[in-house]
Design an enzyme around this catalytic site. Structure first.
Site, PDB file in Angstrom:
ATOM      1  N   CYS A 121     147.705 -10.442  62.388  1.00 44.74           N
ATOM      2  CA  CYS A 121     146.614 -10.965  61.568  1.00 44.74           C
ATOM      3  C   CYS A 121     146.490 -12.453  61.850  1.00 44.74           C
ATOM      4  O   CYS A 121     147.464 -13.200  61.696  1.00 44.74           O
ATOM      5  CB  CYS A 121     146.908 -10.716  60.093  1.00 44.74           C
ATOM      6  SG  CYS A 121     145.629 -11.323  58.970  1.00 44.74           S
ATOM      7  N   CYS A 135     140.734 -15.372  46.072  1.00 46.86           N
ATOM      8  CA  CYS A 135     141.377 -15.581  47.368  1.00 46.86           C
ATOM      9  C   CYS A 135     141.994 -16.976  47.433  1.00 46.86           C
ATOM     10  O   CYS A 135     141.319 -17.983  47.161  1.00 46.86           O
ATOM     11  CB  CYS A 135     140.347 -15.411  48.484  1.00 46.86           C
ATOM     12  SG  CYS A 135     140.935 -15.847  50.129  1.00 46.86           S
ATOM     13  N   CYS A 359     146.847 -14.175  51.945  1.00 47.32           N
ATOM     14  CA  CYS A 359     146.490 -15.209  52.899  1.00 47.32           C
ATOM     15  C   CYS A 359     146.207 -16.538  52.200  1.00 47.32           C
ATOM     16  O   CYS A 359     145.461 -16.602  51.239  1.00 47.32           O
ATOM     17  CB  CYS A 359     145.266 -14.768  53.691  1.00 47.32           C
ATOM     18  SG  CYS A 359     144.884 -15.913  55.006  1.00 47.32           S
TER      19      CYS A 359
END
Length: 367
Positions: A121, A135, A359
């Site tokens: 990734c 996020c 992330c």
């Protein structure tokens, strides 16, 4: 008249990363070597070292004349990625790295070994300008776009680690690359396409991966999805949908105020029609926000009959966030209702939660 998407989501102006071999096409590499006073044929030597053997230190390239090594190193192999922190999880099968770029910006990459495949990734931007509230990267904002070499370098570093046997399971090769790390890939469109071509060009021009092993994600930049449809690539398109209705998606994915669910899905279906590739719908399940049974039914109605697969993602909450993962029973009901509409669905095998797997979490800590 609306502004072009590149202007709306343009990255802040910062210093440009130094030129690297992986930024250049085969012809451009030959031209660059001639400009350095080297014979053009060295382009193939260097490409074989970098893409075939994962070497980026000219001191280790023993078939180069001693006098040429520093000149070529300075001209085509500048240091782009410096590891700041590396953590492992899942008994060593998951490796997450925070990289410091030449200007101090931080990005992350994750190598994940599964039975039968190894997925990398990668980040395509430092930070992200899409501002999705659940996020960690979106909360940090956008620093800048990455160069093609900074993107490819993450995969080369992972390939080197894997080839050396330093990842649990012994030596191996990366089979899949997903552009699902930091950033919105289609907001850095031209560079991401260049990186995809470096990843999939045959060795020694590139890493020789299958295009079908590459996934490019987007929150729904419709003009760029349509542009990708015409590229002649067979990569998988992953659409981060997260809500089937405009009212909620406007909140969860702010770009939805520009391109609504119906328009985004139309662009995705056009991509599937052109490429014959199944579109992956990414859907982060968030407790009491988007995991209601009626939303599962609405999603199923919108997707039924299309070349599609739903990837449900149990949310890995960020510290201090009000967003958290769905209850197991709600997750199971969501799956059941999608399947009742004939929509293929899987729940992502979440990796690295104990190492700030979401992330942007680890980079935020380092920053």
């Amino acid at each position: 008249m609306s502004a072009p998407v590149d202007l709306v989501f343009a990255a802040p102006r910062r210093g440009k990363p130094p030129r690297h071999l992986a930024d250049l096409s085969s012809d451009e590499r030959r031209e660059a070597l001639v400009a350095l006073g080297e014979p053009a044929y060295r382009a193939r030597q260097l490409s074989t070292h970098y893409f075939g053997r994962y070497l980026d230190d000219t001191a280790e390239m023993t078939d180069l004349p001693q006098a040429s090594r520093d000149r070529i190193g300075d001209g085509l192999f500048p240091p782009l990625l410096t590891p700041v922190r590396t953590l492992t999880a899942d008994a060593g099968a998951t490796v997450k790295t925070v990289w410091r770029l030449f200007d101090g910006a931080l990005v992350e990459s994750v190598l994940m070994r599964y039975p039968g495949r190894v997925t990398m990734c990668v980040s395509s931007q430092a930070g992200c300008g899409m501002a999705c509230p659940f996020c960690a990267t979106g909360q940090a904002g956008l620093t800048r776009n990455l160069s093609a070499a900074e993107i490819v370098g993450q995969v080369v570093a992972g390939s080197r680690l894997l080839a050396s046997g330093e990842v649990a399971g012994g030596p191996g090769r990366i089979s899949n690359v997903v552009f699902m790390g930091m950033g919105e890939p289609l907001a850095n469109y031209r560079t991401v396409i260049s990186a995809v071509r470096r990843l999939t060009d045959p060795v020694p021009d590139g890493l020789g991966m299958s295009q079908r092993g590459v996934t490019v994600s987007t929150v729904g930049l419709v003009p760029r999805i349509r542009q990708l449809t015409e590229e002649g690539l067979s990569v998988t398109l992953a659409l981060s949908l997260h809500a089937p209705d405009d009212e909620l998606r406007d909140e969860l994915v702010p770009v939805n105020t520009r391109w609504k669910v119906a328009e985004v899905l139309d662009a995705a279906w056009a991509y599937a029609e052109q490429t014959k590739r199944r579109v992956s719908i990414e859907y982060a399940l968030i407790r009491d926000i988007n995991d209601q049974a009626w939303r599962a039914d609405l999603l199923g109605e919108k997707l039924a009959g299309h070349l599609v697969h739903v990837n449900l993602i149990p949310l890995n909450p960020t510290p201090g966030s009000k967003w958290t993962a769905s209850r197991p029973e709600d997750e199971r009901e969501f799956v059941r209702r999608l399947e009742a509409h004939g929509v293929p669905v899987t729940v992502r095998d979440t990796r690295g939660q104990e190492i700030d797997g979401a992330c942007g979490q680890l980079a935020a800590k380092e920053a």
